[in-house]
Motif scaffolding. Structure first.
Motif, mmCIF file in Angstrom:
data_model
loop_
_atom_site.group_PDB
_atom_site.id
_atom_site.type_symbol
_atom_site.label_atom_id
_atom_site.label_comp_id
_atom_site.label_asym_id
_atom_site.label_seq_id
_atom_site.Cartn_x
_atom_site.Cartn_y
_atom_site.Cartn_z
ATOM 1 N N SER A 22 0.818 -1.212 0.000
ATOM 2 C CA SER A 22 0.000 0.000 0.000
ATOM 3 C C SER A 22 0.855 1.266 0.000
ATOM 4 O O SER A 22 0.384 2.354 -0.376
ATOM 5 N N PHE A 23 2.107 1.150 0.404
ATOM 6 C CA PHE A 23 2.980 2.326 0.473
ATOM 7 C C PHE A 23 3.897 2.436 -0.740
ATOM 8 O O PHE A 23 4.613 3.422 -0.890
ATOM 9 N N GLY A 24 3.889 1.432 -1.597
ATOM 10 C CA GLY A 24 4.739 1.489 -2.773
ATOM 11 C C GLY A 24 5.216 0.101 -3.167
ATOM 12 O O GLY A 24 4.936 -0.897 -2.470
ATOM 13 N N PRO A 25 5.920 0.001 -4.297
ATOM 14 C CA PRO A 25 6.418 -1.300 -4.756
ATOM 15 C C PRO A 25 7.402 -1.889 -3.748
ATOM 16 O O PRO A 25 8.058 -1.177 -2.993
ATOM 17 N N VAL A 26 7.462 -3.210 -3.744
ATOM 18 C CA VAL A 26 8.394 -3.932 -2.870
ATOM 19 C C VAL A 26 9.314 -4.772 -3.753
ATOM 20 O O VAL A 26 8.833 -5.529 -4.608
ATOM 21 N N GLU A 44 15.896 -9.013 -7.533
ATOM 22 C CA GLU A 44 15.591 -8.411 -8.829
ATOM 23 C C GLU A 44 14.106 -8.447 -9.156
ATOM 24 O O GLU A 44 13.693 -7.969 -10.200
ATOM 25 N N VAL A 45 13.309 -9.017 -8.260
ATOM 26 C CA VAL A 45 11.861 -9.155 -8.493
ATOM 27 C C VAL A 45 11.128 -8.000 -7.817
ATOM 28 O O VAL A 45 11.350 -7.719 -6.633
ATOM 29 N N ALA A 46 10.254 -7.329 -8.586
ATOM 30 C CA ALA A 46 9.485 -6.196 -8.061
ATOM 31 C C ALA A 46 8.011 -6.595 -7.935
ATOM 32 O O ALA A 46 7.411 -7.113 -8.880
ATOM 33 N N PHE A 47 7.439 -6.331 -6.772
ATOM 34 C CA PHE A 47 6.019 -6.581 -6.528
ATOM 35 C C PHE A 47 5.311 -5.236 -6.461
ATOM 36 O O PHE A 47 5.727 -4.338 -5.725
ATOM 37 N N ASP A 48 4.208 -5.126 -7.231
ATOM 38 C CA ASP A 48 3.529 -3.840 -7.303
ATOM 39 C C ASP A 48 2.018 -4.042 -7.171
ATOM 40 O O ASP A 48 1.576 -4.983 -6.518
ATOM 41 N N VAL A 49 1.211 -3.194 -7.837
ATOM 42 C CA VAL A 49 -0.236 -3.192 -7.628
ATOM 43 C C VAL A 49 -0.883 -4.503 -8.076
ATOM 44 O O VAL A 49 -1.947 -4.886 -7.560
ATOM 45 N N ASP A 50 -0.310 -5.196 -9.034
ATOM 46 C CA ASP A 50 -0.860 -6.496 -9.429
ATOM 47 C C ASP A 50 -0.840 -7.457 -8.242
ATOM 48 O O ASP A 50 -1.809 -8.181 -7.971
#
Length: 409
Positions: free
Chosen positions: A243-247, A251-257
């Motif tokens: 909820s505060f931003g991508p994590v 090398e793996v980015a977790f976002d709104v998906d």
């Protein structure tokens, strides 16, 4: 002994049991619960000295339950009529019953399984796995849940109200006895190759699934509660972080998906926990499961009013988030928005709204479950009404005769 076309072995099993009675001075009988044999098993059993009880409802559990009801003894031992169990070795079972046990289970893994007596899939996977699940779900100490040779007090088993009609009857007896806190003991027993030339009635995958399904349905904690709590925890932790931003993890980015996935996990997990509580309440009220003081305390505290307040607060939080998202849209002149920003407001808000409705509906449904049906006094039966009418007519006739007598005087 349940029996369905066991002409090759049923007489041997009956004679062995009667010999056991004679050797140890036991006043007993052999009951053959015949499930529709067409090979003459019934007459062979009678000739060997058994009492044959016809059971019309097909199924292993139905046959056994019919035989248990028909049994005249204080203690009942059950075993297959295929000569895979030695009925001359029942004395340890009887001794445990005489010493106060309610249910005495045989354990084939301690007593010995002869070569060819059990398929390798059953011996090394099916039976150990299902027995482990039974011990895990119900905190039972039984090592062989599905041993076909067991003995019990008839009155104790009749109190359980066993319902299943198939092979899962074996699991139901152990599970309900465990939940009822019966005195359950185990004795080693041996399993030998059966004496039949035909294939057994047991179907590996179908009956294995029926056993597993029964174990899950009788344990709402493992079927709904624990998976639900795990999903809720995963969704909550992930949702707060995203909820505060991508994590990024390496090398793996977790976002709104991933945030949407976390919200789905929260909703599914919460629904699963609610299902666990509703299932437990219903099962307790209908007598499928014994009363649980922890559940009673939860619902004693968590009234419908408190639940509605909780759901209302969740709904307010959800509406607050949606209003914030509208303000964010207004700031951008109601134009196109960056999903990476807008979804961080919309997804948690929608999740809170959905969960608020789930909480409200659950509280209402629990309140419905808690409604007690009014116990009306028994209605007068037709026969009783007829009897009362006859009495009234007789009284009227006597009164009329007396009136005539007085008039004549």
């Amino acid at each position: 002994m349940p029996c369905l076309n066991e002409a090759e072995t049923v007489a041997t099993c009956v004679r062995k049991t009667i010999g056991f009675f004679a050797e140890h001075g036991i006043d007993g009988e052999v009951v053959i619960a015949d499930n529709g044999s067409t090979d003459g098993s019934q007459q062979l059993a009678r000739d060997a000295g058994a009492r044959v009880v016809p059971i019309s409802e097909r199924g292993y559990g139905n046959a056994l339950m019919g035989g248990i009801r028909a049994a005249r003894g204080k203690y009942v031992a059950m075993g297959d009529a295929d000569d895979s169990y030695d009925f001359t070795t029942l004395l340890p079972f009887l001794e445990e019953l005489r010493n106060g046990a309610d249910l005495v289970m045989g354990n084939r893994f301690k007593g010995g399984i002869a070569p060819g007596a059990m398929p390798a899939l059953h011996r090394y996977l099916g039976n150990p796995a299902l027995s482990f699940v039974g011990r895990l779900f119900f905190r039972s100490k039984i090592g062989d849940f599905h041993c076909g040779l067991r003995a019990f007090r008839k009155d104790s088993i009749m109190r359980l109200g066993l319902q299943t009609g198939g092979m899962e009857f074996a699991s139901e007896m152990v599970v309900k006895s465990t939940l009822a806190k019966y005195d359950i003991r185990e004795v080693p027993t041996t399993l030998s190759p059966d004496g039949r030339s035909r294939a057994p009635h047991l179907n590996t995958w179908r009956d294995g699934w029926r056993h597993l399904r029964f174990l899950m349905l009788y344990s709402p904690r493992w079927l709904f509660l624990i998976p639900g709590l795990l999903l809720m925890a995963l969704g909550l932790v992930s949702g707060i972080a995203l909820s505060f931003g991508p994590v990024r993890v390496g090398e793996v980015a977790f976002d709104v998906d991933t945030l949407i996935g976390a919200a789905a996990a929260m909703i599914i997990g919460f629904q699963s926990v609610v299902f666990a509580l509703l299932t437990k309440v219903y099962a307790m009220q209908e007598g499928f499961l014994p009363s649980d003081t922890r559940v009673q305390k939860i619902f004693g505290f968590w009234s419908m009013e408190r639940g509605l307040i909780f759901g209302g607060l969740l709904a307010l939080a959800g509406f607050g988030g949606l209003i914030a998202s509208l303000l964010h849209w207004r700031i951008n002149n109601f134009g196109e928005l960056d999903p990476r920003e807008s979804l961080r407001l919309v997804v948690p808000s929608a999740t809170a709204l959905v969960m608020s409705l789930q909480a409200v509906f659950a509280c209402l449904f629990v309140s419905i479950l808690g409604i007690r049906r009014r116990q009306h006094p028994p209605l007068v039966t037709d026969a009783a009404e007829e009897a009362a009418q006859v009495v009234d007519e007789a009284a009227d006739k006597v009164a009329a005769e007396r009136a005539e007598e007085r008039a004549e005087r």
